[in-house]
Design an enzyme around this catalytic site. Sequence first.
Site, PDB file in Angstrom:
ATOM      1  N   THR A  70       0.834  -1.206   0.000  1.00 38.67           N
ATOM      2  CA  THR A  70       0.000   0.000   0.000  1.00 38.67           C
ATOM      3  C   THR A  70       0.866   1.252   0.000  1.00 38.67           C
ATOM      4  O   THR A  70       0.659   2.178  -0.796  1.00 38.67           O
ATOM      5  CB  THR A  70      -0.937  -0.013   1.231  1.00 38.67           C
ATOM      6  N   SER A 195       5.214  -6.667  -2.329  1.00 40.67           N
ATOM      7  CA  SER A 195       4.887  -6.732  -0.900  1.00 40.67           C
ATOM      8  C   SER A 195       5.321  -8.079  -0.337  1.00 40.67           C
ATOM      9  O   SER A 195       5.054  -9.119  -0.948  1.00 40.67           O
ATOM     10  CB  SER A 195       3.375  -6.556  -0.729  1.00 40.67           C
ATOM     11  N   HIS A 197       4.383  -9.942   2.325  1.00 38.73           N
ATOM     12  CA  HIS A 197       3.524 -10.982   2.911  1.00 38.73           C
ATOM     13  C   HIS A 197       2.768 -11.811   1.888  1.00 38.73           C
ATOM     14  O   HIS A 197       2.073 -12.761   2.245  1.00 38.73           O
ATOM     15  CB  HIS A 197       2.590 -10.394   3.978  1.00 38.73           C
ATOM     16  N   CYS A 321      -9.450  -6.700   1.602  1.00 39.12           N
ATOM     17  CA  CYS A 321      -9.856  -5.353   2.041  1.00 39.12           C
ATOM     18  C   CYS A 321     -11.361  -5.164   1.934  1.00 39.12           C
ATOM     19  O   CYS A 321     -11.942  -4.371   2.649  1.00 39.12           O
ATOM     20  CB  CYS A 321      -9.219  -4.248   1.209  1.00 39.12           C
TER      21      CYS A 321
HETATM   22  N1  PLP Z   1      -1.752  -4.320  -4.406  1.00 40.09           N
HETATM   23  C1  PLP Z   1      -2.352  -5.507  -4.589  1.00 40.09           C
HETATM   24  C2  PLP Z   1      -2.624  -5.991  -5.972  1.00 40.09           C
HETATM   25  C3  PLP Z   1      -2.712  -6.296  -3.492  1.00 40.09           C
HETATM   26  O1  PLP Z   1      -3.322  -7.460  -3.689  1.00 40.09           O
HETATM   27  C4  PLP Z   1      -2.434  -5.798  -2.185  1.00 40.09           C
HETATM   28  C5  PLP Z   1      -2.840  -6.556  -0.981  1.00 40.09           C
HETATM   29  O2  PLP Z   1      -3.747  -7.338  -1.007  1.00 40.09           O
HETATM   30  C6  PLP Z   1      -1.788  -4.558  -2.054  1.00 40.09           C
HETATM   31  C7  PLP Z   1      -1.462  -3.851  -3.184  1.00 40.09           C
HETATM   32  C8  PLP Z   1      -1.466  -3.983  -0.718  1.00 40.09           C
HETATM   33  O3  PLP Z   1      -0.316  -4.585  -0.156  1.00 40.09           O
HETATM   34  P1  PLP Z   1      -0.070  -4.571   1.424  1.00 40.09           P
HETATM   35  O4  PLP Z   1      -1.050  -5.529   2.022  1.00 40.09           O
HETATM   36  O5  PLP Z   1       1.349  -5.016   1.568  1.00 40.09           O
HETATM   37  O6  PLP Z   1      -0.260  -3.168   1.880  1.00 40.09           O
END
Ligand code: PLP
Length: 378
Positions: A70, A195, A197, A321
């Site tokens: 994010t 990312s 995780h 989310c």
């Molecule tokens: N972008 C995509 C395509 C994602 O699937 C996610 C998380 O689900 C993110 C960004 C956000 O990443 P983070 O959870 O590390 O903030």
Amino acid sequence: MIYLDHAATTPVRREVLEAMWPYLTGDFGNPSSHHEVGRAAATAVADARAEIAEWFGCRPAEVIFTSGGTEADNLALKGIALATPRGRHVITSAVEHPAVAESADYLVRHHGFERTIVPVDAHGLVDPAVFARELRDDTTLASVMLANNEVGAVQPIAELARLARDHTIPFHTDAVQAAGWLEIADLGVDAMTVSGHKLGAPKGIGALFVRSGIPLEPVVHGGGQERGRRSGTENVAGIVGLAAAVRLAAADRLERVARVSSARDAFIDRVLATVPGAVLTGPREPRLPASASFCFPGTSGESVLLQLEERGITCSSGSACAAGSDEPSAVLVAMGIPSEVAQTAVRFTLGDDVTADELESVAQSVVAAVAAVTSLRR
Ligand code: PLP
């Protein structure tokens, strides 16, 4: 329990945790400190940066560590758009993660940008010809994700990046879901988000590649870490863990992709053949190897999930989310799926170690879960 929600998050791999452990204990230093404890941490960050740069196909100085996908998306969108004087126009696709979509909206609301949202086809794919038509002299940035988190569609990023480059427009891609599965080094993009995780490292660590020469306005101000582009004491253990996860993912990537996609294909075929009315969302190909997503018209996705959970299967209706939201998925709606059908979505995202037998039993449970929900609704 069979966990099939790896697009939401993955468990930390043992080797990753072991690589991180020293930097949470003995070598706990702050990389900015000029004493020995600090130097050990700084060396670990530099080594990890070099490894991650190789994976991105860039130079170490072009890697910025962040607190996750994010933050990296926010930095890419706001940081590049606000630093680039050429205009106030950003382009995204209709299926971006909120980290990109909301950052673009922020630019519209607070900085007078205009946003063009490039549509997708019924499979969730951007047509390069449609994208090309939106590129303008005042376009500051274009951002299209490499692979979609809800339907696994893999976008033609190398082609989109080339079109943007022809107009000298910086091009960013969110590779959060693709990283670890797809080759990311040769896409020709100017900026890319990953990312930890999603590939066996902990939550709270991510990275952004920004090609040198692309202007970038920091979003997080402070002590000037990451060459002034992202302040804040580095998450040393997380950074080391991200490098370890990347190393592990790269080591067996091709074998893993072949094995998991063939298990996924058998699972998709089985579900389509045995669940009345089931529809695959997203393309058969190009698709993320671990992604199988469906709509089960006449049910409710949330009820199917509950039925599956009672049968020991953990999956989701779409992105983590949006879990629990009554709104139909914006991604599915952008693909032209009617809202009432979009509300029946169920997403299975497989792990590295999934077996064909396991998926066969999951497919049987899906048949039972959908039948149970359908009979309850009659
Ligand atoms: N972008 C995509 C395509 C994602 O699937 C996610 C998380 O689900 C993110 C960004 C956000 O990443 P983070 O959870 O590390 O903030």
